[in-house]
Design a protein around this motif. Structure first.
Motif, PDB file in Angstrom:
ATOM      1  N   PRO A 115       2.584   2.622   4.354  1.00 19.48           N
ATOM      2  CA  PRO A 115       1.619   1.518   4.344  1.00 19.48           C
ATOM      3  C   PRO A 115       1.892   0.572   5.513  1.00 19.48           C
ATOM      4  O   PRO A 115       3.009   0.096   5.677  1.00 19.48           O
ATOM      5  CB  PRO A 115       1.874   0.835   2.997  1.00 19.48           C
ATOM      6  N   PRO A 116       0.888   0.302   6.354  1.00 22.19           N
ATOM      7  CA  PRO A 116       1.167  -0.481   7.554  1.00 22.19           C
ATOM      8  C   PRO A 116       1.344  -1.974   7.313  1.00 22.19           C
ATOM      9  O   PRO A 116       2.065  -2.639   8.054  1.00 22.19           O
ATOM     10  CB  PRO A 116      -0.060  -0.212   8.440  1.00 22.19           C
ATOM     11  N   TYR A 117       0.683  -2.520   6.273  1.00 26.84           N
ATOM     12  CA  TYR A 117       0.661  -3.975   6.118  1.00 26.84           C
ATOM     13  C   TYR A 117       0.962  -4.373   4.674  1.00 26.84           C
ATOM     14  O   TYR A 117       0.834  -3.579   3.743  1.00 26.84           O
ATOM     15  CB  TYR A 117      -0.710  -4.543   6.514  1.00 26.84           C
ATOM     16  N   VAL A 118       1.329  -5.632   4.528  1.00 26.10           N
ATOM     17  CA  VAL A 118       1.485  -6.233   3.207  1.00 26.10           C
ATOM     18  C   VAL A 118       0.833  -7.609   3.230  1.00 26.10           C
ATOM     19  O   VAL A 118       0.928  -8.327   4.238  1.00 26.10           O
ATOM     20  CB  VAL A 118       2.977  -6.351   2.797  1.00 26.10           C
ATOM     21  N   ARG A 119       0.126  -7.954   2.166  1.00 28.53           N
ATOM     22  CA  ARG A 119      -0.516  -9.269   2.062  1.00 28.53           C
ATOM     23  C   ARG A 119       0.098  -9.999   0.875  1.00 28.53           C
ATOM     24  O   ARG A 119       0.234  -9.438  -0.219  1.00 28.53           O
ATOM     25  CB  ARG A 119      -2.025  -9.116   1.875  1.00 28.53           C
ATOM     26  N   ILE A 120       0.480 -11.253   1.101  1.00 28.06           N
ATOM     27  CA  ILE A 120       1.242 -12.015   0.101  1.00 28.06           C
ATOM     28  C   ILE A 120       0.513 -13.305  -0.244  1.00 28.06           C
ATOM     29  O   ILE A 120       0.083 -14.048   0.643  1.00 28.06           O
ATOM     30  CB  ILE A 120       2.653 -12.345   0.636  1.00 28.06           C
ATOM     31  N   LYS A 121       0.392 -13.557  -1.539  1.00 26.67           N
ATOM     32  CA  LYS A 121      -0.147 -14.827  -2.026  1.00 26.67           C
ATOM     33  C   LYS A 121       1.018 -15.672  -2.527  1.00 26.67           C
ATOM     34  O   LYS A 121       1.723 -15.287  -3.457  1.00 26.67           O
ATOM     35  CB  LYS A 121      -1.142 -14.596  -3.161  1.00 26.67           C
ATOM     36  N   ALA A 122       1.233 -16.824  -1.911  1.00 31.93           N
ATOM     37  CA  ALA A 122       2.340 -17.712  -2.291  1.00 31.93           C
ATOM     38  C   ALA A 122       1.801 -19.118  -2.534  1.00 31.93           C
ATOM     39  O   ALA A 122       0.845 -19.548  -1.885  1.00 31.93           O
ATOM     40  CB  ALA A 122       3.399 -17.736  -1.196  1.00 31.93           C
ATOM     41  N   ARG A 123       2.414 -19.825  -3.479  1.00 27.44           N
ATOM     42  CA  ARG A 123       1.985 -21.183  -3.797  1.00 27.44           C
ATOM     43  C   ARG A 123       3.119 -22.173  -3.530  1.00 27.44           C
ATOM     44  O   ARG A 123       4.268 -21.940  -3.899  1.00 27.44           O
ATOM     45  CB  ARG A 123       1.536 -21.298  -5.258  1.00 27.44           C
TER      46      ARG A 123
ATOM     47  N   CYS B 243      10.386 -17.788  -0.546  1.00 21.32           N
ATOM     48  CA  CYS B 243      10.950 -18.479  -1.715  1.00 21.32           C
ATOM     49  C   CYS B 243      11.904 -19.594  -1.293  1.00 21.32           C
ATOM     50  O   CYS B 243      11.871 -20.693  -1.852  1.00 21.32           O
ATOM     51  CB  CYS B 243      11.668 -17.476  -2.615  1.00 21.32           C
ATOM     52  N   ARG B 244      12.741 -19.324  -0.317  1.00 21.78           N
ATOM     53  CA  ARG B 244      13.690 -20.334   0.140  1.00 21.78           C
ATOM     54  C   ARG B 244      13.000 -21.499   0.836  1.00 21.78           C
ATOM     55  O   ARG B 244      13.560 -22.593   0.924  1.00 21.78           O
ATOM     56  CB  ARG B 244      14.719 -19.688   1.085  1.00 21.78           C
ATOM     57  N   SER B 245      11.780 -21.278   1.331  1.00 21.02           N
ATOM     58  CA  SER B 245      11.049 -22.335   2.022  1.00 21.02           C
ATOM     59  C   SER B 245      10.255 -23.225   1.076  1.00 21.02           C
ATOM     60  O   SER B 245       9.661 -24.218   1.516  1.00 21.02           O
ATOM     61  CB  SER B 245      10.092 -21.712   3.058  1.00 21.02           C
ATOM     62  N   GLY B 246      10.222 -22.884  -0.200  1.00 23.83           N
ATOM     63  CA  GLY B 246       9.528 -23.733  -1.164  1.00 23.83           C
ATOM     64  C   GLY B 246       8.244 -23.146  -1.717  1.00 23.83           C
ATOM     65  O   GLY B 246       7.383 -23.881  -2.211  1.00 23.83           O
ATOM     66  N   PHE B 247       8.116 -21.822  -1.674  1.00 27.26           N
ATOM     67  CA  PHE B 247       6.948 -21.150  -2.233  1.00 27.26           C
ATOM     68  C   PHE B 247       7.366 -20.255  -3.399  1.00 27.26           C
ATOM     69  O   PHE B 247       8.507 -19.795  -3.468  1.00 27.26           O
ATOM     70  CB  PHE B 247       6.272 -20.276  -1.175  1.00 27.26           C
ATOM     71  N   VAL B 248       6.425 -20.013  -4.297  1.00 28.01           N
ATOM     72  CA  VAL B 248       6.597 -18.965  -5.301  1.00 28.01           C
ATOM     73  C   VAL B 248       5.569 -17.878  -5.014  1.00 28.01           C
ATOM     74  O   VAL B 248       4.435 -18.170  -4.633  1.00 28.01           O
ATOM     75  CB  VAL B 248       6.434 -19.494  -6.742  1.00 28.01           C
ATOM     76  N   ILE B 249       5.965 -16.635  -5.186  1.00 27.87           N
ATOM     77  CA  ILE B 249       5.074 -15.507  -4.940  1.00 27.87           C
ATOM     78  C   ILE B 249       4.229 -15.275  -6.184  1.00 27.87           C
ATOM     79  O   ILE B 249       4.757 -15.056  -7.276  1.00 27.87           O
ATOM     80  CB  ILE B 249       5.868 -14.230  -4.608  1.00 27.87           C
ATOM     81  N   GLU B 250       2.918 -15.325  -6.029  1.00 29.64           N
ATOM     82  CA  GLU B 250       2.019 -15.100  -7.154  1.00 29.64           C
ATOM     83  C   GLU B 250       1.410 -13.709  -7.159  1.00 29.64           C
ATOM     84  O   GLU B 250       1.021 -13.213  -8.216  1.00 29.64           O
ATOM     85  CB  GLU B 250       0.892 -16.135  -7.143  1.00 29.64           C
TER      86      GLU B 250
END
Length: 255
Positions: free
Chosen positions: A232-240, A200-207
């Motif tokens: 849970p071993p992993y997390v996958r994030i969609k950011a715009r 978020c601080r880098s200029g993305f929004v989490i969708e």
């Protein structure tokens, strides 16, 4: 890993290449077609990621620190006639790429190998066009904190959450541990405020955000699937990417 033919270093199969989007986009985040899209496969050498996105019609650039991994991408591109650009560099220094160059950045699990995600996210933000997607996968903090042998109460926490030093390697490299920690690799824990807040601080929004399911009912104790039932071993994030700062920020050059 490349020399040993590790599963992470194997090109996609014929069957997978016949349906590339269904393989790489099970969540439906890419909108049904990426034909003509400019895609950066970041820290994703090995011939698999690049070939799948190229087969789906994207203009692919693949970045990796390992020349041996990138050679696998070159081989696949030559064998299949894919047009592909490769760049050997760290994920923290993308100065060889232009501002706002990519529509989509795909980033498999690898941020655990750098002490801080801040320069990584800053560089991804710079090379992603406004409105572009950044899809990344990370090791969950709790997975790096926990042990690999189950007790009566589950898998105990072994390592501190607040830490700057690398996470110690497993005391015993069991089959489960070897799937979760690469032998000989130095790995760092990144807190949720680093991952989500940092994006978020880098200029993305989490969708969207998903935790890929690896748990299995009645799995053998201490197996990968059993541990994943607890942790849970992993997390996958969609950011715009938002705004137009990507076109204005100068490239980061690391001496």
């Amino acid at each position: 890993m490349a020399d040993a033919g590790n599963p992470l270093c194997r090109p996609a199969t014929e069957e997978e290449l016949s349906r590339p989007l269904s393989v790489v986009d099970q969540a439906g985040w890419l909108g049904g077609s990426i034909a003509g899209k400019r895609v950066l496969c970041l820290a994703a050498g090995g011939g698999r990621q690049s070939s799948l996105y190229a087969a789906a019609g994207a203009e692919v650039t693949v970045v990796d620190l390992s020349g041996a991994m990138l050679e696998l991408d070159r081989q696949v591109a030559a064998q299949r006639g894919y047009r592909m650009r490769v760049l050997q560099t760290t994920m923290e220094d993308l100065s060889g790429l232009n501002n706002a160059e990519f529509d989509i950045v795909i980033h498999p699990v690898s941020t655990c190998y750098v002490p801080s995600v801040t320069p990584v996210f800053a560089e991804v933000a710079r090379v992603t066009r406004p409105g572009g997607l950044y899809i990344s996968q990370h090791k969950q903090p709790i997975s790096l904190q926990a042990g690999y042998q189950r007790s009566a109460d589950g898998y105990p926490i072994r390592h501190a959450y607040y830490r700057d030093a690398p996470v110690p390697p497993p005391a015993v490299m069991s089959p489960s541990a070897s799937r979760l920690r690469e032998q000989g690799a130095v790995e760092f824990l990144h807190r949720w405020e680093d991952l989500i807040g940092g994006l978020c601080r880098s200029g993305f929004v989490i969708e969207d955000l998903i935790e890929p399911l690896h748990a299995k009912a009645n799995a053998v104790a201490n197996s990968f699937a059993d541990r994943a039932t607890y942790i849970p071993p992993y997390v996958r994030i969609k950011a715009r990417r938002i705004g137009d700062a990507a076109a204005e920020r100068p490239a980061i050059v690391i001496a």
